[in-house]
Design an enzyme around this catalytic site. Structure first.
Site, PDB file in Angstrom:
ATOM      1  N   ARG A  91       0.779  -1.235   0.000  1.00 24.69           N
ATOM      2  CA  ARG A  91       0.000   0.000   0.000  1.00 24.69           C
ATOM      3  C   ARG A  91       0.816   1.294   0.000  1.00 24.69           C
ATOM      4  NH1 ARG A  91      -5.107   0.302   3.320  1.00 24.69           N
ATOM      5  NH2 ARG A  91      -3.719   1.110   4.899  1.00 24.69           N
ATOM      6  N   ASP A  92       2.123   1.238  -0.170  1.00 26.29           N
ATOM      7  CA  ASP A  92       2.922   2.461  -0.216  1.00 26.29           C
ATOM      8  C   ASP A  92       4.090   2.306  -1.187  1.00 26.29           C
ATOM      9  OD1 ASP A  92       3.636   5.059   0.408  1.00 26.29           O
ATOM     10  OD2 ASP A  92       4.678   4.532   2.261  1.00 26.29           O
TER      11      ASP A  92
END
Length: 182
Positions: A91-92
């Site tokens: 997610r990053d």
């Protein structure tokens, strides 16, 4: 930790918990967690990587070749495939969270926003850096990686000693150096 009054931030706990179970060549390795003189001083000891791709891309005299780009992307996808097989989403993903060793190995780092997931999938915030795509396994099967130029091997990636030492001392060599060359 400076602003935390009630213990370790949840993102730090999540990162530690996830990294302790992950062992893959393309995922940064958490070697140990060390507590300093005060409980507020907690350090994550990671495997050493010489540089991150964001600063490399900003300072490279010439861009990576297509073969080298394929090598980098393949390694990122192999790491993501491992994460997904272990029910973890990062997610990053961004170039500053992709590290590279002097042996050409690319490792995904910074698991502060990562989440374990299962079936059924629990709701997660959509406000993260990485868009939802899925799967890494599908990407690895793409014809892009089978077309010429083929991805180079990680060992054939350029090294950037002048970039790594830039902060410590002025660079003494111009351009990229390659393994095996003096």
């Amino acid at each position: 930790m400076d602003k935390e009054k009630d213990g370790i931030p949840i993102s730090s706990l999540r990162e530690i918990t996830l990294l302790l179970r992950l062992r893959h060549p393309n995922i940064v390795e958490l070697k140990e967690v060390v507590v300093g003189n005060h409980l507020e001083s907690i350090f994550l000891v990671m495997g050493y990587c010489e540089q991150d791709l964001a600063s490399l891309l900003e300072n490279m005299p010439t861009p990576f070749s297509e073969s080298q780009v394929k090598c980098i992307v393949l390694q990122v996808l192999k790491g993501l495939q491992f994460l997904h097989r272990n029910f973890i989403i990062h997610r990053d993903l961004k170039v500053s969270n992709l590290l590279m060793t002097d042996k050409g190995c690319v490792k995904t780092a910074d698991f502060g926003l990562a989440r374990a997931y299962g079936v059924p999938v629990k709701p997660m915030t959509p406000k993260v850096v990485t868009l939802w795509w899925a799967t890494a396994a599908d990407c690895l099967e793409s014809s892009y990686f089978k077309e010429k130029p083929l991805p180079c091997e990680p060992e054939l990636m350029p090294t950037f000693p002048h970039h790594r030492n830039k902060r410590a001392a002025p660079a003494t060599a111009e351009g990229q150096s390659r393994r095996g060359k003096p």
